[in-house]
Design an enzyme around this catalytic site. Sequence first.
Site, PDB file in Angstrom:
ATOM      1  N   ARG A  80     -27.391  40.744  46.584  1.00  0.00           N
ATOM      2  CA  ARG A  80     -26.202  39.973  46.951  1.00  0.00           C
ATOM      3  C   ARG A  80     -26.429  38.464  46.866  1.00  0.00           C
ATOM      4  NH1 ARG A  80     -27.457  43.536  50.559  1.00  0.00           N
ATOM      5  NH2 ARG A  80     -27.985  42.058  52.204  1.00  0.00           N
ATOM      6  N   LEU A 110     -29.623  47.245  51.024  1.00  0.00           N
ATOM      7  CA  LEU A 110     -30.610  47.380  49.948  1.00  0.00           C
ATOM      8  C   LEU A 110     -30.016  47.088  48.576  1.00  0.00           C
ATOM      9  CD1 LEU A 110     -32.670  50.523  51.064  1.00  0.00           C
ATOM     10  CD2 LEU A 110     -32.967  48.129  51.717  1.00  0.00           C
ATOM     11  N   CYS A 133     -43.112  49.782  17.771  1.00  0.00           N
ATOM     12  CA  CYS A 133     -42.934  51.222  17.930  1.00  0.00           C
ATOM     13  C   CYS A 133     -42.995  51.928  16.587  1.00  0.00           C
ATOM     14  CB  CYS A 133     -41.628  51.525  18.650  1.00  0.00           C
ATOM     15  SG  CYS A 133     -40.150  50.988  17.763  1.00  0.00           S
ATOM     16  N   GLY A 175     -40.187  50.942  57.341  1.00  0.00           N
ATOM     17  CA  GLY A 175     -40.922  50.167  58.315  1.00  0.00           C
ATOM     18  C   GLY A 175     -42.426  50.313  58.260  1.00  0.00           C
ATOM     19  N   ARG A 206     -35.568  42.270  44.104  1.00  0.00           N
ATOM     20  CA  ARG A 206     -34.825  43.533  44.028  1.00  0.00           C
ATOM     21  C   ARG A 206     -34.158  43.700  42.666  1.00  0.00           C
ATOM     22  NH1 ARG A 206     -31.379  43.919  49.716  1.00  0.00           N
ATOM     23  NH2 ARG A 206     -33.173  44.219  51.130  1.00  0.00           N
ATOM     24  N   ASP A 225     -32.040  48.579  61.254  1.00  0.00           N
ATOM     25  CA  ASP A 225     -31.568  47.392  60.542  1.00  0.00           C
ATOM     26  C   ASP A 225     -30.252  47.606  59.802  1.00  0.00           C
ATOM     27  OD1 ASP A 225     -33.910  46.308  61.424  1.00  0.00           O
ATOM     28  OD2 ASP A 225     -34.894  46.237  59.465  1.00  0.00           O
ATOM     29  N   GLU A 257     -38.680  42.781  17.757  1.00  0.00           N
ATOM     30  CA  GLU A 257     -38.991  42.551  16.346  1.00  0.00           C
ATOM     31  C   GLU A 257     -37.723  42.513  15.498  1.00  0.00           C
ATOM     32  OE1 GLU A 257     -42.277  45.417  17.871  1.00  0.00           O
ATOM     33  OE2 GLU A 257     -40.228  44.837  18.396  1.00  0.00           O
ATOM     34  N   LEU A 297     -44.946  51.933  55.373  1.00  0.00           N
ATOM     35  CA  LEU A 297     -45.865  51.031  54.680  1.00  0.00           C
ATOM     36  C   LEU A 297     -47.311  51.472  54.871  1.00  0.00           C
ATOM     37  CD1 LEU A 297     -44.129  47.680  55.675  1.00  0.00           C
ATOM     38  CD2 LEU A 297     -44.369  48.520  53.336  1.00  0.00           C
ATOM     39  N   ALA A 337     -41.850  41.204  56.097  1.00  0.00           N
ATOM     40  CA  ALA A 337     -41.907  39.863  56.681  1.00  0.00           C
ATOM     41  C   ALA A 337     -42.579  39.975  58.040  1.00  0.00           C
ATOM     42  CB  ALA A 337     -40.508  39.274  56.827  1.00  0.00           C
TER      43      ALA A 337
END
Length: 341
Positions: free
Chosen positions: A208, A205, A71, A285, A185, A201, A46, A289, A150
């Site tokens: 890039r 994280l 606000c 992994g 990300r 792996d 605003e 999940l 994936a």
Amino acid sequence: MARALELARLGAGEVSPNPMVGCVIVHRGKIIGEGFHQKYGQPHAEVNAINSVKNQELLKQSTLYVTLEPCAHHGLTPPCSDLIVEKQIPRVVIGTVDPFASVAGKGIEKLKKGGVEVELGMMERECREINKRFFTFHEKKRPFVILKWAQTQDGFIDVERSPQDFGEPTWITGSLALRLVHKIRSEEDAILVGRKTAGKDNPSLTVRNWYGRNPLRAVIDNRLQLPGTLHLFNREEKTLVFNTLKNATEKNLVYIKIPDSGNTPEQILDYFYSLNILSVIVEGGSQLLESFIATRLWDEAHVFVGGKFFFGGVKAPQIKGELVAAEWLDNDRLVVFRNRD
């Protein structure tokens, strides 16, 4: 309001833990000012919209459209509702009420007391959707959770690997999908992996293959078994290590002790909530999940399906949700599920 929503999206990845907000000022059917919340701690939408109007006298005959309730409290910036009243803007159209307790209707009340005509609920569904993270955080008292993995055409997320094969992920999708992962990300606050994924792996994280900030990194390592040589422990970015042994801080490595009670997802989300983390990506992994799926502590699942077949290995998680989006990324496909529980 549609234009205000377009503007609001420009703040993605820059304004958290604040919401994305867009604002448009209209005088006799013509847009004379617009703005959005550009960065956390800086002026709100605003303020930017009002300041963009060259002839400030026109504000007294204009309508202000804003995606979220202005606000009413003093935070890092003064109340926007006070500024609107001060500028004598006669009419304000608001997409949705702010769920934050310090606002939550108080901004609308201030406007009405100041003689402003208020219309509420224009494109409300779209205005809530753009700030689904913000609404989840304040209404459910936890971050918005995105599960991401994936999988192959035949439903596997990895081959069976021995320790000599650790150190690099098993690639299932291509470069375009990778770029999208890094874009995602850059727009979320935190990213979490389990011990096995970190060890197998060796992920960084970080962002890039896209422009943007890095999310807060986090890993679960209950017995602190992971080697210090992993990218996660390079101390270049702040990293949380959830474990059952100690609390400590060692130059960008923060060890957080959580009880070994079987409620790991809930405990981690509670800690993120205490840090004002609005969203977290859970990247694996499979065991991690599945724990979020089993406790129903997820909001979206982003599943990248590559063109490969593994014919065996680590099975992908099974998830039930509403399919809300799908797109092709060269030879890969992204499908997005929403948890409606």
